[in-house]
Design a protein around this motif. Sequence first.
Motif, short mmCIF file in Angstrom:
data_model
loop_
_atom_site.label_atom_id
_atom_site.label_comp_id
_atom_site.label_asym_id
_atom_site.label_seq_id
_atom_site.Cartn_x
_atom_site.Cartn_y
_atom_site.Cartn_z
N PHE A 34 -1.99 25.08 118.21
CA PHE A 34 -1.99 25.66 119.56
C PHE A 34 -1.95 27.18 119.43
O PHE A 34 -1.23 27.72 118.60
CB PHE A 34 -0.79 25.17 120.38
N GLY A 35 -2.68 27.84 120.29
CA GLY A 35 -2.62 29.30 120.30
C GLY A 35 -3.95 29.92 119.90
O GLY A 35 -5.02 29.32 119.96
N TRP A 36 -3.87 31.18 119.47
CA TRP A 36 -5.04 32.00 119.19
C TRP A 36 -5.73 31.52 117.92
O TRP A 36 -5.10 31.18 116.93
CB TRP A 36 -4.63 33.46 119.05
N LYS A 37 -7.05 31.48 117.96
CA LYS A 37 -7.87 31.09 116.81
C LYS A 37 -8.75 32.26 116.40
O LYS A 37 -9.00 33.18 117.16
CB LYS A 37 -8.75 29.88 117.15
N TYR A 38 -9.21 32.21 115.16
CA TYR A 38 -10.12 33.20 114.60
C TYR A 38 -9.53 34.61 114.68
O TYR A 38 -10.15 35.55 115.19
CB TYR A 38 -11.49 33.16 115.30
N GLU B 189 4.66 22.97 113.72
CA GLU B 189 3.33 23.40 114.15
C GLU B 189 2.65 22.34 115.01
O GLU B 189 1.80 22.67 115.83
CB GLU B 189 2.45 23.71 112.93
N CYS B 190 3.01 21.08 114.82
CA CYS B 190 2.39 20.00 115.59
C CYS B 190 3.10 19.73 116.92
O CYS B 190 2.68 18.84 117.66
CB CYS B 190 2.36 18.71 114.77
N THR B 191 4.17 20.45 117.20
CA THR B 191 4.95 20.23 118.42
C THR B 191 4.45 21.17 119.52
O THR B 191 4.30 22.38 119.30
CB THR B 191 6.45 20.48 118.17
N LYS B 192 4.21 20.61 120.67
CA LYS B 192 3.78 21.40 121.83
C LYS B 192 5.01 21.65 122.70
O LYS B 192 5.57 20.73 123.30
CB LYS B 192 2.72 20.65 122.61
N PHE B 193 5.46 22.89 122.75
CA PHE B 193 6.70 23.23 123.43
C PHE B 193 6.52 23.48 124.92
O PHE B 193 7.51 23.56 125.65
CB PHE B 193 7.33 24.48 122.78
N VAL B 194 5.31 23.63 125.38
CA VAL B 194 5.06 23.88 126.80
C VAL B 194 5.06 22.53 127.51
O VAL B 194 4.21 21.68 127.25
CB VAL B 194 3.72 24.61 127.01
#
Length: 677
Positions: free
Chosen positions: A252-256, A418-423
Amino acid sequence: MESGSASPSSPEPIVIDEEPEKPPSILAPRKGVDLVLEANDDWKIQEIGFDGVEKYLKPETFTDQVGKLARRVEWMKLVGSSTPYENAKIDQTEELDDEGVPSRKGEKGGTNVELVTPEAGPWSSVAKYLHESLSQLNVLLDDLSVMKNTDYMKALTVLDPITIAEPTPEHIQTMRGTQWIWKRRALQEAVQVLDIAQKQRQQALRNLGLSVDYIAHLQRTKFFEELKEMREIWRVRKTGDYVYGDLSYHIFGWKYDTPNLFDISRRSLSNKFETSDLSIIEVSVPKDLARRSMLVVKIVKDDIESGDLFRDPKSNDYAYSYKEVDAEKVKALHWKDSLKWAQNTLLLRDTFNTLCKDAIKLRNRLSIIRDNVLLIRLFDDYLLRFELQWFPFEAGQIHEEGDIYLNRVLREMIIGFECTKFVRPQFFCSMPITHLPESLDLRGCGGFDARQIADRAVTPRSILDRMLDMAAHRALVNMMTEVAELMCGSSVDPTIQYKWLHCGRNYSKMMFQVVSKDYDLYLSGHRMHHTFFASVSSDGITIETKDGMLIKCDRDSARVLYACQYCVCIYQVSMFAMVCRNQWITPFQTLYSNVYALDDKGNPAPNILLCNQAATRSILFKFHVGRDPEILVRRFVVNEKTAKPEEHPWKKLSYRKLYGATFCKKVDALLSFLRDC
């Protein structure tokens, strides 16, 4: 201009209101023409549902109108009454609909098996043959283009079949023989072409005499195959003529992100196509990630025997710098290995930085950071050590150091984080309507105010906090295992065995079983197993006796060993009492037994007092923790008030000098001797 509704309604004419012309004026407003637009055709209502929804029929399109008009044309008059309609294939028994078209029935009840598109006039057959001829020409042109671009394919001439109006048997035999000869020649030429193609393919595998175009074709094919394989694992993007990928590990989040990009290009090989394992894709990872890394977790003791807790500044071990990277050697590596190592370096570097930030925020623990080493206080004189090690960016096996269990737990926690979505997703919830202040309104959430709700709320914990709890539990589990091994090895009689009932990350439980070698002889088949338990958590170790009494030992190994030995003493008291109740061998009477008794120094010392059936001798056994039992014997006192102590003194016996190899045999020998004396 005002536009009316487009919904179905009765059409109305366009109304144009004209006013008399007036002289133009600058200040006068300019008026236009009022138009009312309505739909030309209304949509017919098909049905009205129970919910009031109207369903309309879609108006006919231009194709539908042309088809309806085409059905009204009398084609038989155009073709002629004497000529049958060949393409109709209509059974005379079929029924016609309102427009004169035969109705299509199902496969079971209908007779019209196949409906063919009607022909367009008398020239339809000519158009059909022309269309088929053009199709065959297109196929022939495609075959010629393929043969022209292929080296091992060429066109062959085959004898056309002989057509005679009235062939005789001789002509038929001659024609068949001629056809067989030409077919055999055609097959031989095809075999020669395939042999040539096979030889060229073998030469391609041996890197012998291939054309530059063929080698480029093979390299281009292999490049796209490997690029497709790369896209299955990594994020790859193309911008213009530039192909690049992303090394970031965040779901989740910004890529590249720019610092985490790697370039993708095709490797320039020699003229001879290489069949080795060298990949045709060439990647260039960022220079700061061109090194292999390992994050080592270890529990160390803060004493003189632990050695140097920090890295030696003069040592070059694990201090590989990205400035020493050779770009050509990095490009020579296979892209699967280089990308995996670079992403692992990025992951461990970010994890170590996160651990250092969390360690600074802790208030009750002291932490030190120096030379890629993080030391943080665990408990007592134990420290938890994190070290980020760097290795050259080259192939080879790296020896894993530190605690392997803690290393794997840390990596699993990182991946889980990293696999947990906190939103949390948004949703509506019902709230009580009240005008009371928050301190008086006790209807929501079980009657808790805002402060109590905040205290009871489950707050997310950082990776370092959870790692400290797991490391503390790991250290205490190792401590408990050492104590259990020490007890099992040092105690011959009784025999002590242990096993783990539950092993978790924050809580574990061990069971001890105490048995005697010859207990079956005295218990007459009644099996008695004495058990006690040890509970290990992140805060300390607790020993639970058979009676349910809890002994908290915290994190002291000496107290844990003392508590386990105390449980063994309780077992000896129970075993001694059962041997005394055996009426056939040593009938003795138990006067009292106290497992919570204390000695002169205030230490636990369970004891038991017996007398024989003749009431002539009294025997007192005192079980000291970690020592041999103390045995005292005296003459039986009938009246404690009138008896003098000097007349009935206690005489101490040596436990080691009693006959027998085990505790039960020694007790049996002593009670047999004092039974009738």
